[in-house]
Design an enzyme around this catalytic site. Structure first.
Site, PDB file in Angstrom:
ATOM      1  N   GLY A 141      15.616  -7.145  12.732  1.00  0.00           N
ATOM      2  CA  GLY A 141      14.919  -7.569  11.512  1.00  0.00           C
ATOM      3  C   GLY A 141      13.449  -7.180  11.533  1.00  0.00           C
TER       4      GLY A 141
ATOM      5  N   HIS B  65     -23.612  -8.988   1.307  1.00  0.00           N
ATOM      6  CA  HIS B  65     -23.598  -7.722   2.033  1.00  0.00           C
ATOM      7  C   HIS B  65     -24.173  -7.948   3.420  1.00  0.00           C
ATOM      8  CE1 HIS B  65     -23.833  -3.460   2.846  1.00  0.00           C
ATOM      9  NE2 HIS B  65     -25.084  -3.653   3.280  1.00  0.00           N
TER      10      HIS B  65
ATOM     11  N   LYS C 234       0.532 -18.080  15.318  1.00  0.00           N
ATOM     12  CA  LYS C 234      -0.843 -17.595  15.128  1.00  0.00           C
ATOM     13  C   LYS C 234      -1.661 -17.758  16.410  1.00  0.00           C
ATOM     14  CE  LYS C 234       0.798 -16.464  11.820  1.00  0.00           C
ATOM     15  NZ  LYS C 234       2.153 -16.721  11.306  1.00  0.00           N
TER      16      LYS C 234
ATOM     17  N   ASP D 286      11.119 -25.150   1.881  1.00  0.00           N
ATOM     18  CA  ASP D 286      12.093 -24.115   2.248  1.00  0.00           C
ATOM     19  C   ASP D 286      13.516 -24.432   1.801  1.00  0.00           C
ATOM     20  OD1 ASP D 286      10.031 -22.819   3.514  1.00  0.00           O
ATOM     21  OD2 ASP D 286      10.999 -22.729   5.487  1.00  0.00           O
TER      22      ASP D 286
ATOM     23  N   ALA E  14       4.544 -22.055   4.014  1.00  0.00           N
ATOM     24  CA  ALA E  14       4.015 -23.402   4.182  1.00  0.00           C
ATOM     25  C   ALA E  14       3.159 -23.825   2.981  1.00  0.00           C
ATOM     26  CB  ALA E  14       3.192 -23.462   5.464  1.00  0.00           C
TER      27      ALA E  14
ATOM     28  N   VAL F 240      23.253  -3.568  13.324  1.00  0.00           N
ATOM     29  CA  VAL F 240      23.676  -3.964  14.668  1.00  0.00           C
ATOM     30  C   VAL F 240      25.152  -4.341  14.618  1.00  0.00           C
ATOM     31  CG1 VAL F 240      23.367  -5.678  16.503  1.00  0.00           C
ATOM     32  CG2 VAL F 240      21.367  -4.700  15.347  1.00  0.00           C
TER      33      VAL F 240
HETATM   34  P1  FAD Z   1      10.046 -27.479   7.687  1.00  0.00           P
HETATM   35  O1  FAD Z   1       8.700 -27.124   8.173  1.00  0.00           O
HETATM   36  O2  FAD Z   1      11.200 -26.728   8.238  1.00  0.00           O
HETATM   37  O3  FAD Z   1      10.220 -29.048   7.961  1.00  0.00           O
HETATM   38  C1  FAD Z   1      11.398 -29.717   7.680  1.00  0.00           C
HETATM   39  C2  FAD Z   1      11.459 -30.977   8.533  1.00  0.00           C
HETATM   40  O4  FAD Z   1      12.533 -31.778   8.080  1.00  0.00           O
HETATM   41  C3  FAD Z   1      11.726 -30.704  10.002  1.00  0.00           C
HETATM   42  O5  FAD Z   1      10.780 -31.387  10.803  1.00  0.00           O
HETATM   43  C4  FAD Z   1      13.134 -31.246  10.231  1.00  0.00           C
HETATM   44  O6  FAD Z   1      13.319 -31.786  11.542  1.00  0.00           O
HETATM   45  C5  FAD Z   1      13.217 -32.340   9.182  1.00  0.00           C
HETATM   46  N1  FAD Z   1      14.581 -32.653   8.740  1.00  0.00           N
HETATM   47  C6  FAD Z   1      15.540 -31.791   8.331  1.00  0.00           C
HETATM   48  N2  FAD Z   1      16.651 -32.446   7.939  1.00  0.00           N
HETATM   49  C7  FAD Z   1      16.378 -33.763   8.101  1.00  0.00           C
HETATM   50  C8  FAD Z   1      17.137 -34.965   7.861  1.00  0.00           C
HETATM   51  N3  FAD Z   1      18.370 -34.930   7.359  1.00  0.00           N
HETATM   52  N4  FAD Z   1      16.559 -36.149   8.158  1.00  0.00           N
HETATM   53  C9  FAD Z   1      15.291 -36.208   8.662  1.00  0.00           C
HETATM   54  N5  FAD Z   1      14.538 -35.114   8.898  1.00  0.00           N
HETATM   55  C10 FAD Z   1      15.067 -33.903   8.607  1.00  0.00           C
HETATM   56  N6  FAD Z   1       4.652 -19.837   6.616  1.00  0.00           N
HETATM   57  C11 FAD Z   1       3.409 -19.568   6.198  1.00  0.00           C
HETATM   58  O7  FAD Z   1       3.050 -19.926   5.058  1.00  0.00           O
HETATM   59  N7  FAD Z   1       2.497 -18.937   6.997  1.00  0.00           N
HETATM   60  C12 FAD Z   1       2.827 -18.531   8.256  1.00  0.00           C
HETATM   61  O8  FAD Z   1       1.998 -17.970   8.959  1.00  0.00           O
HETATM   62  C13 FAD Z   1       4.137 -18.788   8.726  1.00  0.00           C
HETATM   63  N8  FAD Z   1       4.496 -18.424   9.965  1.00  0.00           N
HETATM   64  C14 FAD Z   1       5.755 -18.726  10.409  1.00  0.00           C
HETATM   65  C15 FAD Z   1       6.114 -18.299  11.691  1.00  0.00           C
HETATM   66  C16 FAD Z   1       7.386 -18.560  12.175  1.00  0.00           C
HETATM   67  C17 FAD Z   1       7.765 -18.122  13.571  1.00  0.00           C
HETATM   68  C18 FAD Z   1       8.315 -19.277  11.365  1.00  0.00           C
HETATM   69  C19 FAD Z   1       9.683 -19.615  11.889  1.00  0.00           C
HETATM   70  C20 FAD Z   1       7.971 -19.698  10.095  1.00  0.00           C
HETATM   71  C21 FAD Z   1       6.688 -19.399   9.595  1.00  0.00           C
HETATM   72  N9  FAD Z   1       6.297 -19.761   8.305  1.00  0.00           N
HETATM   73  C22 FAD Z   1       5.043 -19.469   7.862  1.00  0.00           C
HETATM   74  C23 FAD Z   1       7.211 -20.471   7.395  1.00  0.00           C
HETATM   75  C24 FAD Z   1       6.880 -21.973   7.379  1.00  0.00           C
HETATM   76  O9  FAD Z   1       6.955 -22.489   8.689  1.00  0.00           O
HETATM   77  C25 FAD Z   1       7.833 -22.701   6.460  1.00  0.00           C
HETATM   78  O10 FAD Z   1       7.804 -22.117   5.178  1.00  0.00           O
HETATM   79  C26 FAD Z   1       7.445 -24.165   6.328  1.00  0.00           C
HETATM   80  O11 FAD Z   1       7.451 -24.817   7.578  1.00  0.00           O
HETATM   81  C27 FAD Z   1       8.404 -24.896   5.373  1.00  0.00           C
HETATM   82  O12 FAD Z   1       8.021 -26.230   5.294  1.00  0.00           O
HETATM   83  P2  FAD Z   1       9.077 -27.391   4.946  1.00  0.00           P
HETATM   84  O13 FAD Z   1       8.303 -28.651   5.041  1.00  0.00           O
HETATM   85  O14 FAD Z   1       9.789 -27.057   3.711  1.00  0.00           O
HETATM   86  O15 FAD Z   1      10.155 -27.341   6.113  1.00  0.00           O
HETATM   87  P1  NAD Z   2      12.523 -12.040   6.475  1.00  0.00           P
HETATM   88  O1  NAD Z   2      13.394 -12.305   5.339  1.00  0.00           O
HETATM   89  O2  NAD Z   2      11.074 -11.857   6.285  1.00  0.00           O
HETATM   90  O3  NAD Z   2      13.019 -10.708   7.228  1.00  0.00           O
HETATM   91  C1  NAD Z   2      14.307 -10.562   7.737  1.00  0.00           C
HETATM   92  C2  NAD Z   2      14.599  -9.079   7.884  1.00  0.00           C
HETATM   93  O4  NAD Z   2      15.796  -8.944   8.602  1.00  0.00           O
HETATM   94  C3  NAD Z   2      14.784  -8.390   6.540  1.00  0.00           C
HETATM   95  O5  NAD Z   2      14.005  -7.219   6.507  1.00  0.00           O
HETATM   96  C4  NAD Z   2      16.269  -8.087   6.505  1.00  0.00           C
HETATM   97  O6  NAD Z   2      16.586  -6.910   5.818  1.00  0.00           O
HETATM   98  C5  NAD Z   2      16.571  -7.942   7.979  1.00  0.00           C
HETATM   99  N1  NAD Z   2      17.965  -8.192   8.324  1.00  0.00           N
HETATM  100  C6  NAD Z   2      18.779  -9.162   7.833  1.00  0.00           C
HETATM  101  N2  NAD Z   2      19.992  -9.095   8.429  1.00  0.00           N
HETATM  102  C7  NAD Z   2      19.924  -8.068   9.322  1.00  0.00           C
HETATM  103  C8  NAD Z   2      20.845  -7.515  10.255  1.00  0.00           C
HETATM  104  N3  NAD Z   2      22.071  -8.019  10.394  1.00  0.00           N
HETATM  105  N4  NAD Z   2      20.445  -6.487  11.014  1.00  0.00           N
HETATM  106  C9  NAD Z   2      19.176  -5.981  10.889  1.00  0.00           C
HETATM  107  N5  NAD Z   2      18.266  -6.468  10.020  1.00  0.00           N
HETATM  108  C10 NAD Z   2      18.633  -7.497   9.260  1.00  0.00           C
HETATM  109  O7  NAD Z   2      12.848 -13.187   7.528  1.00  0.00           O
HETATM  110  P2  NAD Z   2      12.140 -13.581   8.885  1.00  0.00           P
HETATM  111  O8  NAD Z   2      11.250 -12.495   9.375  1.00  0.00           O
HETATM  112  O9  NAD Z   2      13.232 -14.090   9.762  1.00  0.00           O
HETATM  113  O10 NAD Z   2      11.252 -14.804   8.436  1.00  0.00           O
HETATM  114  C11 NAD Z   2      11.863 -15.975   7.866  1.00  0.00           C
HETATM  115  C12 NAD Z   2      10.968 -16.640   6.875  1.00  0.00           C
HETATM  116  O11 NAD Z   2       9.848 -17.210   7.511  1.00  0.00           O
HETATM  117  C13 NAD Z   2      10.468 -15.668   5.837  1.00  0.00           C
HETATM  118  O12 NAD Z   2      11.015 -16.030   4.602  1.00  0.00           O
HETATM  119  C14 NAD Z   2       8.991 -15.823   5.810  1.00  0.00           C
HETATM  120  O13 NAD Z   2       8.541 -16.142   4.529  1.00  0.00           O
HETATM  121  C15 NAD Z   2       8.692 -16.984   6.747  1.00  0.00           C
HETATM  122  N6  NAD Z   2       7.588 -16.558   7.620  1.00  0.00           N
HETATM  123  C16 NAD Z   2       6.368 -16.369   7.044  1.00  0.00           C
HETATM  124  C17 NAD Z   2       5.316 -15.909   7.805  1.00  0.00           C
HETATM  125  C18 NAD Z   2       3.996 -15.681   7.149  1.00  0.00           C
HETATM  126  O14 NAD Z   2       3.783 -16.186   6.053  1.00  0.00           O
HETATM  127  N7  NAD Z   2       3.078 -14.945   7.761  1.00  0.00           N
HETATM  128  C19 NAD Z   2       5.494 -15.641   9.150  1.00  0.00           C
HETATM  129  C20 NAD Z   2       6.750 -15.817   9.693  1.00  0.00           C
HETATM  130  C21 NAD Z   2       7.795 -16.288   8.916  1.00  0.00           C
END
Ligand code: FAD
Ligand code: NAD
Length: 473
Positions: free
Chosen positions: A184, A447, A55, A315, A323, A241
């Site tokens: 993707g 408004h 973000k 997750d 999140a 791909v």
């Molecule tokens: P995580 O955030 O993955 O945290 C898990 C933690 O557990 C990690 O710190 C890891 O190191 C630790 N861990 C794992 N295994 C072990 C172990 N055995 N021992 C000790 N520690 C361990 N979601 C949104 O809602 N809004 C968004 O805008 C958004 N944007 C995103 C953008 C990107 C680029 C990505 C990749 C994800 C985004 N997400 C977003 C998804 C969001 O980040 C995840 O859904 C969220 O972080 C999940 O939270 P979690 O606590 O389940 O896991």
């Molecule tokens: P996603 O599941 O949103 O999208 C993955 C895309 O890749 C799908 O459209 C799928 O059809 C495509 N795909 C899969 N295999 C493929 C292949 N071999 N070749 C071409 N296309 C392929 O997953 P993401 O974008 O990687 O995000 C991961 C997770 O992180 C999501 O579940 C999302 O909820 C979370 N996330 C959330 C936010 C947000 O809330 N704004 C932002 C970023 C990530």
């Protein structure tokens, strides 16, 4: 002996740990990631390499593109803006570090014990923690698994962390790639594709499915596809791909579409094909917990696993990888551990894609309702008819409210447009309280705000919108 051991400090784990401590439970949170100084790296994917850094870059890149493309509409001439990518990245890093150290401060304030190391569950009462040079067994009454997820790798395009990267690498480019490929067209592909496209990359997205954003409202998906292609994301559907290899000069991608093989040469390739749960080396065989075929830990609606006193949230379990869903599960679980009657409204978890304009929704789509054989009515309102949207120059898109045909109860709110995330959030609040479209129509909206579009869409459900012609017979 602890009351609760939380494994993982992402938005699921750290929120669960803080609330557990607030409830008087003796709590420790185990996190395996550490920073360059050897301290726990708290905050998980969300704070470190997910929601927050993405973000920060979305916001910076939006300002840059606004200065180039839209300031002149307002009569502001600024010349050609100069991009300082390392300053942009430093800003992102500072925000991340402010928030991760904030979690550490919250742990201290709430008396959550931080434990650094990799956690492995031995049984419902014992967790083994292994760090660089030691290993210990911690005793507990309850275990909450919040180990999160990691990017999925595909063998045809192996991440090398140089020019073929996952979402983490895509948040760290040191220069704007001239040509950027993305595998993707999901949430990450669209958000990070937007960042680099705004900063000047020529972006090509290859999506395997024939349908774009299948989880969204059909009309919104169609409009979003058109708009993002207009913005410079060249999104190609139905593209499988078959290989990606990196040479000194470029990444060569080969893909198949409708039986035809094509090549794409790019400077960087982002693999964004989804995420997989983190369960590697987490469960001792003796603990009795198993994972499903995709690696998720099976849980019921209360996040209880098949082993008593072991819970799993975020997750690493079923449901959207978001999140806010992760954090709410964390709160529900520890409240239940503390003996409270907590549950979770899974049907009211909102989704947002933080592009510009934003895409957001909550509840059911028309397609889902039709498939379930439920009768519904809809009301829509275009942002082009919103005074505030026009005043800000951001009038693309529309909002749709769906309500039960008989009871008028709101069943879904879907938006593509300015501040869609915040507007849909108002729909979430209304739905949480079981509001009808009429209730929302009778609510006073300030408004001029873009939120008035929600008011009008709710009134349109019953043919009563003021600023569009929608009278129902
Ligand atoms: P995580 O955030 O993955 O945290 C898990 C933690 O557990 C990690 O710190 C890891 O190191 C630790 N861990 C794992 N295994 C072990 C172990 N055995 N021992 C000790 N520690 C361990 N979601 C949104 O809602 N809004 C968004 O805008 C958004 N944007 C995103 C953008 C990107 C680029 C990505 C990749 C994800 C985004 N997400 C977003 C998804 C969001 O980040 C995840 O859904 C969220 O972080 C999940 O939270 P979690 O606590 O389940 O896991
Ligand atoms: P996603 O599941 O949103 O999208 C993955 C895309 O890749 C799908 O459209 C799928 O059809 C495509 N795909 C899969 N295999 C493929 C292949 N071999 N070749 C071409 N296309 C392929 O997953 P993401 O974008 O990687 O995000 C991961 C997770 O992180 C999501 O579940 C999302 O909820 C979370 N996330 C959330 C936010 C947000 O809330 N704004 C932002 C970023 C990530």
């Amino acid at each position: 002996m602890y009351d609760v051991i939380v494994i993982g400090s992402g938005p699921a784990g750290y929120v669960a740990a803080i609330r557990a401590s607030q409830l008087g439970l003796k709590t420790a949170c185990i996190e395996k990631s550490f920073d360059s100084e050897g301290n726990s790296q708290l905050g998980g994917t969300c704070l470190n390499v997910g929601c927050i850094p993405s973000k920060a870059l979305l916001d910076s890149s939006h300002r840059y593109s606004d200065a180039i493309n839209h300031f002149s509409d307002h009569g502001i001439a600024v010349g050609k803006p100069k991009l300082d990518i390392s300053k942009m990245m430093d800003r992102k890093k500072k925000i991340v570090s402010q928030l991760t150290s904030g979690v550490s401060g919250l742990f201290k304030a709430n008396k959550v014990i931080q434990v650094l190391g990799h956690a492995k569950i031995i049984d419902a009462n014992h967790v083994e923690v292994t760090s660089k040079d030691s290993s210990e067994i911690i005793e507990t009454k309850n275990i909450v698994i919040a180990s999160g997820s990691s990017p999925i790798n595909i063998s045809v395009a192996e991440v090398n962390h140089k020019d073929i990267v996952d979402s983490t690498g895509a948040l760290e480019f040191e220069a704007v790639p001239k040509k950027l490929g993305i595998i993707g067209a999901g949430v990450i592909g669209l958000e990070l594709g937007s960042v680099w496209s705004r900063l000047g990359s020529e972006v090509t997205v290859l999506e395997a499915m024939d349908e774009f954003l299948p989880m969204a409202d059909k009309r919104i998906a169609k409009d979003v596809f058109k708009e993002f292609n207009k913005q410079g994301l060249n999104i190609n559907l139905g593209c499988k791909v078959t290989s990606a290899s990196s040479s000194e000069k470029a990444v060569n991608v080969t893909y198949e579409n409708d039986g035809n093989i094509s090549d794409l040469k790019v400077d960087k390739l982002i693999v964004a094909v989804g995420r997989k749960p983190n369960t590697d080396n987490l469960l001792d065989q003796k603990c009795g917990l198993s994972v499903d075929e995709k690696g998720f830990i099976p849980v019921n609606d209360f996040c209880e696993t098949n082993v008593q006193n072991i819970w799993a949230i975020g997750d690493v379990v079923r449901g959207p990888m978001l999140a806010h869903k992760a954090s709410e599960e964390g709160i529900m679980v520890v409240e239940r551990i503390a003996g409270k009657h907590a549950d979770m409204a899974y049907d009211l978890v909102p989704s947002v894609i933080y592009t510009h304009p934003e895409v957001a929704w909550v509840g059911k789509t028309e397609e889902e309702l039709a498939e379930a054989g439920l009768e519904f009515k809809t009301g829509s309102f275009p942002f082009a008819a919103s005074g505030r949207a026009l005043a800000t120059g951001e009038s693309t898109g529309f909002i749709k409210v769906i309500a039960d045909k008989k009871t008028d109860t709101i069943l879904g709110v879907h938006a593509f447009g300015p501040s869609a995330a915040d507007i849909v959030q108002q729909g979430v609040v209304a739905m949480e309280f079981g509001a009808s479209a009429e209730d929302l129509g009778l609510t006073i909206f300030s408004h001029p705000t873009v939120s008035e579009a929600l008011h009008e869409a709710a009134m349109a459900v019953n043919g009563q919108a003021i600023h569009i012609g929608n009278r129902k017979k």
